[in-house]
Design a protein around this motif. Structure first.
Motif, PDB file in Angstrom:
ATOM      1  N   ILE A 194      13.430   7.902   1.117  1.00  0.00           N
ATOM      2  CA  ILE A 194      14.335   9.030   1.380  1.00  0.00           C
ATOM      3  C   ILE A 194      14.065   9.604   2.769  1.00  0.00           C
ATOM      4  CG2 ILE A 194      14.855  11.431   0.697  1.00  0.00           C
ATOM      5  CD1 ILE A 194      14.545  10.524  -2.220  1.00  0.00           C
ATOM      6  N   GLY A 248      19.393   5.284  -7.497  1.00  0.00           N
ATOM      7  CA  GLY A 248      18.921   5.606  -6.152  1.00  0.00           C
ATOM      8  C   GLY A 248      19.624   4.785  -5.090  1.00  0.00           C
ATOM      9  N   PRO A 249      18.991   3.665  -4.667  1.00  0.00           N
ATOM     10  CA  PRO A 249      19.563   2.870  -3.581  1.00  0.00           C
ATOM     11  C   PRO A 249      20.949   2.346  -3.951  1.00  0.00           C
ATOM     12  CG  PRO A 249      17.344   2.113  -4.157  1.00  0.00           C
ATOM     13  CD  PRO A 249      17.728   3.119  -5.189  1.00  0.00           C
ATOM     14  N   PHE A 283       2.328  25.173  -4.961  1.00  0.00           N
ATOM     15  CA  PHE A 283       2.255  23.942  -5.753  1.00  0.00           C
ATOM     16  C   PHE A 283       2.668  22.779  -4.869  1.00  0.00           C
ATOM     17  CE2 PHE A 283       3.718  20.584  -8.424  1.00  0.00           C
ATOM     18  CZ  PHE A 283       2.929  20.647  -9.559  1.00  0.00           C
ATOM     19  N   PHE A 337      12.905  16.777  -3.389  1.00  0.00           N
ATOM     20  CA  PHE A 337      12.766  15.564  -4.196  1.00  0.00           C
ATOM     21  C   PHE A 337      11.451  15.590  -4.971  1.00  0.00           C
ATOM     22  CE2 PHE A 337      10.642  11.353  -4.277  1.00  0.00           C
ATOM     23  CZ  PHE A 337      11.477  10.702  -5.176  1.00  0.00           C
ATOM     24  N   THR A 338      11.523  15.157  -6.224  1.00  0.00           N
ATOM     25  CA  THR A 338      10.312  14.899  -7.002  1.00  0.00           C
ATOM     26  C   THR A 338      10.410  13.484  -7.533  1.00  0.00           C
ATOM     27  OG1 THR A 338      10.251  17.202  -7.694  1.00  0.00           O
ATOM     28  CG2 THR A 338       8.867  15.690  -8.918  1.00  0.00           C
ATOM     29  N   GLY A 339       9.362  12.713  -7.325  1.00  0.00           N
ATOM     30  CA  GLY A 339       9.385  11.342  -7.827  1.00  0.00           C
ATOM     31  C   GLY A 339       8.265  10.536  -7.206  1.00  0.00           C
ATOM     32  N   GLU A 340       8.465   9.240  -7.221  1.00  0.00           N
ATOM     33  CA  GLU A 340       7.410   8.335  -6.744  1.00  0.00           C
ATOM     34  C   GLU A 340       7.223   8.421  -5.237  1.00  0.00           C
ATOM     35  OE1 GLU A 340       7.038   4.243  -7.634  1.00  0.00           O
ATOM     36  OE2 GLU A 340       7.902   4.512  -9.625  1.00  0.00           O
ATOM     37  N   CYS A 388      15.839  14.308  -8.793  1.00  0.00           N
ATOM     38  CA  CYS A 388      14.841  14.613  -9.837  1.00  0.00           C
ATOM     39  C   CYS A 388      14.347  13.368 -10.580  1.00  0.00           C
ATOM     40  CB  CYS A 388      15.464  15.538 -10.874  1.00  0.00           C
ATOM     41  SG  CYS A 388      16.229  16.988 -10.163  1.00  0.00           S
ATOM     42  N   THR A 419      21.499  11.560  -0.029  1.00  0.00           N
ATOM     43  CA  THR A 419      20.558  11.718   1.093  1.00  0.00           C
ATOM     44  C   THR A 419      21.223  11.405   2.432  1.00  0.00           C
ATOM     45  OG1 THR A 419      19.764   9.457   0.799  1.00  0.00           O
ATOM     46  CG2 THR A 419      18.497  11.188  -0.270  1.00  0.00           C
ATOM     47  N   LYS A 473      21.008  15.331  -8.367  1.00  0.00           N
ATOM     48  CA  LYS A 473      21.046  13.940  -8.856  1.00  0.00           C
ATOM     49  C   LYS A 473      19.895  13.803  -9.843  1.00  0.00           C
ATOM     50  CE  LYS A 473      19.935  10.030  -8.725  1.00  0.00           C
ATOM     51  NZ  LYS A 473      19.393   9.396  -9.930  1.00  0.00           N
ATOM     52  N   GLU A 498      -1.365   4.583  -9.180  1.00  0.00           N
ATOM     53  CA  GLU A 498      -0.822   5.456 -10.227  1.00  0.00           C
ATOM     54  C   GLU A 498      -0.181   4.597 -11.308  1.00  0.00           C
ATOM     55  OE1 GLU A 498       2.898   7.593  -9.576  1.00  0.00           O
ATOM     56  OE2 GLU A 498       2.000   9.408 -10.391  1.00  0.00           O
ATOM     57  N   SER A 536      17.595  12.116 -12.856  1.00  0.00           N
ATOM     58  CA  SER A 536      17.200  10.723 -13.073  1.00  0.00           C
ATOM     59  C   SER A 536      18.243  10.031 -13.955  1.00  0.00           C
ATOM     60  CB  SER A 536      15.835  10.657 -13.745  1.00  0.00           C
ATOM     61  OG  SER A 536      15.608   9.335 -14.193  1.00  0.00           O
ATOM     62  N   GLY A 570      22.109   8.592  -5.496  1.00  0.00           N
ATOM     63  CA  GLY A 570      20.919   9.144  -4.825  1.00  0.00           C
ATOM     64  C   GLY A 570      20.974   8.902  -3.326  1.00  0.00           C
ATOM     65  N   CYS A 621       2.900  14.202 -13.572  1.00  0.00           N
ATOM     66  CA  CYS A 621       2.283  13.815 -12.300  1.00  0.00           C
ATOM     67  C   CYS A 621       0.871  14.372 -12.182  1.00  0.00           C
ATOM     68  CB  CYS A 621       3.138  14.307 -11.141  1.00  0.00           C
ATOM     69  SG  CYS A 621       3.334  16.089 -11.179  1.00  0.00           S
ATOM     70  N   TRP A 666      12.345  11.752 -14.290  1.00  0.00           N
ATOM     71  CA  TRP A 666      12.694  11.785 -15.716  1.00  0.00           C
ATOM     72  C   TRP A 666      11.612  12.403 -16.597  1.00  0.00           C
ATOM     73  CZ3 TRP A 666       8.515   9.191 -17.283  1.00  0.00           C
ATOM     74  CH2 TRP A 666       8.039   8.117 -16.504  1.00  0.00           C
TER      75      TRP A 666
HETATM   76  P1  NAD Z   1      11.505   7.727  -8.885  1.00  0.00           P
HETATM   77  O1  NAD Z   1      11.007   7.971  -7.515  1.00  0.00           O
HETATM   78  O2  NAD Z   1      11.685   6.335  -9.334  1.00  0.00           O
HETATM   79  O3  NAD Z   1      12.932   8.412  -9.089  1.00  0.00           O
HETATM   80  C1  NAD Z   1      13.119   9.800  -8.868  1.00  0.00           C
HETATM   81  C2  NAD Z   1      14.574  10.045  -8.527  1.00  0.00           C
HETATM   82  O4  NAD Z   1      14.863   9.456  -7.261  1.00  0.00           O
HETATM   83  C3  NAD Z   1      15.566   9.454  -9.508  1.00  0.00           C
HETATM   84  O5  NAD Z   1      16.617  10.384  -9.694  1.00  0.00           O
HETATM   85  C4  NAD Z   1      16.060   8.216  -8.787  1.00  0.00           C
HETATM   86  O6  NAD Z   1      17.350   7.807  -9.181  1.00  0.00           O
HETATM   87  C5  NAD Z   1      16.057   8.696  -7.356  1.00  0.00           C
HETATM   88  N1  NAD Z   1      15.976   7.657  -6.328  1.00  0.00           N
HETATM   89  C6  NAD Z   1      15.323   6.482  -6.388  1.00  0.00           C
HETATM   90  N2  NAD Z   1      15.434   5.827  -5.216  1.00  0.00           N
HETATM   91  C7  NAD Z   1      16.172   6.610  -4.394  1.00  0.00           C
HETATM   92  C8  NAD Z   1      16.635   6.489  -3.033  1.00  0.00           C
HETATM   93  N3  NAD Z   1      16.339   5.426  -2.299  1.00  0.00           N
HETATM   94  N4  NAD Z   1      17.367   7.500  -2.516  1.00  0.00           N
HETATM   95  C9  NAD Z   1      17.660   8.592  -3.251  1.00  0.00           C
HETATM   96  N5  NAD Z   1      17.262   8.753  -4.534  1.00  0.00           N
HETATM   97  C10 NAD Z   1      16.514   7.783  -5.100  1.00  0.00           C
HETATM   98  O7  NAD Z   1      10.525   8.527  -9.835  1.00  0.00           O
HETATM   99  P2  NAD Z   1      10.518   8.556 -11.429  1.00  0.00           P
HETATM  100  O8  NAD Z   1      10.109   7.208 -11.900  1.00  0.00           O
HETATM  101  O9  NAD Z   1      11.791   9.156 -11.899  1.00  0.00           O
HETATM  102  O10 NAD Z   1       9.349   9.631 -11.737  1.00  0.00           O
HETATM  103  C11 NAD Z   1       8.003   9.286 -11.849  1.00  0.00           C
HETATM  104  C12 NAD Z   1       7.281   9.542 -10.554  1.00  0.00           C
HETATM  105  O11 NAD Z   1       7.479  10.889 -10.146  1.00  0.00           O
HETATM  106  C13 NAD Z   1       5.776   9.382 -10.649  1.00  0.00           C
HETATM  107  O12 NAD Z   1       5.305   8.747  -9.494  1.00  0.00           O
HETATM  108  C14 NAD Z   1       5.263  10.814 -10.691  1.00  0.00           C
HETATM  109  O13 NAD Z   1       3.944  10.993 -10.244  1.00  0.00           O
HETATM  110  C15 NAD Z   1       6.236  11.487  -9.798  1.00  0.00           C
HETATM  111  N6  NAD Z   1       6.292  12.929 -10.091  1.00  0.00           N
HETATM  112  C16 NAD Z   1       5.692  13.797  -9.218  1.00  0.00           C
HETATM  113  C17 NAD Z   1       5.706  15.162  -9.487  1.00  0.00           C
HETATM  114  C18 NAD Z   1       5.023  16.168  -8.591  1.00  0.00           C
HETATM  115  O14 NAD Z   1       5.205  17.363  -8.804  1.00  0.00           O
HETATM  116  N7  NAD Z   1       4.242  15.761  -7.614  1.00  0.00           N
HETATM  117  C19 NAD Z   1       6.337  15.630 -10.626  1.00  0.00           C
HETATM  118  C20 NAD Z   1       6.935  14.707 -11.483  1.00  0.00           C
HETATM  119  C21 NAD Z   1       6.910  13.347 -11.207  1.00  0.00           C
END
Ligand code: NAD
Ligand code: 6OD
Length: 519
Positions: free
Chosen positions: A273, A244-245, A489, A263-266, A185, A253, A211, A423, A213, A249, A321, A187
């Motif tokens: 991943i 993460g790395p 979604f 997964f939600t994130g960058e 997840c 994986t 896991k 972004e 943030s 995290g 996002c 943050w």
């Molecule tokens: P991030 O990708 O940096 O981190 C997200 C999670 O991934 C964290 O828990 C982190 O510890 C973990 N992580 C990082 N590297 C990893 C790896 N190599 N293996 C496993 N886990 C790993 O994202 P963030 O900075 O926490 O969130 C912001 C980003 O999330 C923005 O890009 C935003 O657009 C995106 N986001 C997208 C949505 C959506 O629904 N599309 C929703 C919320 C946020």
């Protein structure tokens, strides 16, 4: 605001009176007790086996608010083993209705412990109480209510098949859980986005290792108590904190007993991943980044469009996002629109998130502020006009220790500028004029991202026409972030893989198996 049964959820500006006195003390009292966030494995809170911890820092003041246990690969292994036992044990053997009744109780219990979730979420993120009260915490509960109801009512697929002997065969599909699901997840909306995945995963009979943030460990930890209180068996819900790395995290994986990763994130994290899970050929569901356009036509209800776009740009300090970072405004209203939006930006109040009057919080961390400020600087170098903002506000003690930035509006960049392509994930937008629908559409689609768009027009024929042509997963017309949790979604392009929401979540978190019975 929220109808948990149907899944309708509307973002409103609900602000009720609350105990400001109690909650403010954390911000203004540097001696506030530092919390301990431990791992939650097999129904118990435990320290990390290596004894490592990291600091959870308030983005409002820069002070340490918690020490967090950092899970290593052994801890992840223990969590996955507990989840696997529960999947085949108490959880797997429980009847579907009993399981769903428990999940509905989780929703009730989140609402009963509302203020504790609120305090943990605001402590970690600094988001304004009005937003967290109206959105984050109720959605955490709603996610459990919705999927408990939905899974109870999922229909079965069956066919009667002709055979040569005339007796036929009956085909029917059953749904089985995937097993242990790894939930990773971000943050920005910690409880909302975690439960958006945990609730359907559990409703479908899986068990989870979450896991959260590293920036926002609070509400995931607190949810462990709720799970125990309502009688969810140990091992069904596990939390491993870390990075993460090279940390929790990555260990999650890589774990061979994890059946799927959600997964939600960058976007670039999603890509990393994907490479890791490729060897195990595991299913993934990815909700990734966005560079979302909003198109505002001259025929739009002007005041509604300004208010809506101010929200879609600055809500949660631009850290949703779905936020609009690229605005396209029809030329006849361009100047008036920019001026009105700037007025709104200047009225945003930063500071103590527990005050009802605060309307914008900080960015999540100093590191993220550096990134956002580097884009403000890049915008200057690329030749932008800074209509408002562009720096760090002076808010006084203790907030100058936090990660606040000014809401910022830019104009005058060519569409090729990096600030328009990448972004930023902060309270910032670039506003571009357009002269025709085709031109607006072409600019909106000129991106690798494809999460969402917002259209502001009173010409509904045009809205329908454009909605079908914009390359995004979600288009809002004359609104933004108006959610019905049953709807698909997710994003196109580099904004994601797959769809969640309603039956789409059920399709990801369960596997269909066909049974053919010769009659
Ligand atoms: P991030 O990708 O940096 O981190 C997200 C999670 O991934 C964290 O828990 C982190 O510890 C973990 N992580 C990082 N590297 C990893 C790896 N190599 N293996 C496993 N886990 C790993 O994202 P963030 O900075 O926490 O969130 C912001 C980003 O999330 C923005 O890009 C935003 O657009 C995106 N986001 C997208 C949505 C959506 O629904 N599309 C929703 C919320 C946020
Ligand atoms: O509302 C949701 O279900 C959802 N997944 C929102 C995502 C917001 C991104 O920051």
């Amino acid at each position: 605001m929220l109808d948990v049964t149907s899944g309708r959820f509307q973002l409103t500006d609900i602000i009720e009176s609350m105990n400001d006195q109690l909650l403010q003390s954390e911000i203004h009292n540097p001696q506030s007790a530092i919390k301990d966030y431990r791992l939650f494995i097999d129904g118990s809170y435990v320290d990390a086996s290596g004894g490592n911890t990291f600091e959870d820092v308030s983005p409002v003041t820069g002070r340490v608010i918690a020490r967090v246990a950092e899970a290593n690969a052994d801890d992840v292994d223990r969590a996955v083993a507990a989840a696997k036992r529960a999947r085949h044990g108490a959880w797997g053997k429980m009847g579907v209705n009993a399981r769903l009744d428990l999940l509905a109780r989780v929703a009730d219990r989140i609402m009963e412990r509302f203020d504790e979730f609120l305090e943990a979420e605001i402590g970690d993120t600094g988001k304004p109480v009005s937003w967290a009260k109206a959105i984050d915490i109720p959605r955490g509960a709603a996610n459990f209510k919705l999927f408990a109801n939905l899974v109870r009512n999922v229909p079965n697929e069956s066919y009667q098949t002709d055979t040569e002997d005339g007796l036929g065969a009956l085909n029917y599909a059953i749904r089985v859980p995937l097993g242990v699901v790894g939930v990773i997840c971000p943050w920005n909306l910690p409880l909302l986005l975690m439960t958006w995945k945990v609730a359907p995963a559990l409703a479908c009979g899986n068990t989870v290792v979450v896991k959260p943030s590293e920036e926002t460990p609070g509400t995931a930890t607190l949810l462990g108590e709720v799970m125990n209180e309502v009688g969810i068996p140990p091992g069904v819900y596990n939390v491993v904190h870390g990075f993460g790395p090279g940390s929790a995290g990555e260990a999650l994986t890589k774990h061979p007993d994890v059946a799927a990763i959600t997964f939600t994130g960058e976007t670039r994290t999603g890509s990393a991943i994907m490479k890791t899970v490729a060897d195990g050929v595991k299913p993934v569901s990815f909700e990734l980044g966005g560079k979302n356009p909003a198109i505002i036509f001259a025929d739009a209800d002007f005041d509604a469009a300004v208010a809506g776009v101010a929200r879609s740009t600055f809500a949660n300090c631009g850290q949703v996002c779905l936020c609009s970072e690229r605005l396209y405004v029809e030329r006849p209203i361009f100047d008036r629109f920019v001026e009105a939006l700037a007025e709104r930006a200047k009225k945003l109040r930063m500071g103590d998130p527990f005050q009802q009057s605060t309307t914008m919080g900080p960015l999540i961390s100093k590191g993220h502020r550096e990134k956002v400020l580097s884009y403000y600087q890049l915008a200057r170098e690329e030749g932008a006009t800074i209509v408002t903002g562009g720096g760090i506000p002076k808010l006084g003690d203790p907030f100058d220790g936090g990660s606040f930035v000014e809401p910022t509006i830019l104009t005058g960049l060519p569409e090729s500028a990096r600030v328009i392509k990448e972004e930023i994930f902060g309270p910032v937008c670039h506003v571009q004029p357009f002269d025709s629908e085709d031109e607006a559409l072409a600019m909106a689609n000129d991106t690798e991202y494809g999460l969402c768009s917002a259209l502001w027009t009173q010409n509904l024929s045009r809205a329908h026409r454009l909605a079908a042509q914009i390359d995004v997963g979600i288009t809002w017309v004359n609104s933004w972030f108006l959610r019905d949790l049953r709807t698909p979604f997710g994003g196109t392009g580099i904004s994601g893989i797959g769809r969640e929401g309603g039956i789409h979540s059920v399709n990801f978190y369960s596997e269909l198996r066909n049974v053919c019975v010769k009659l």
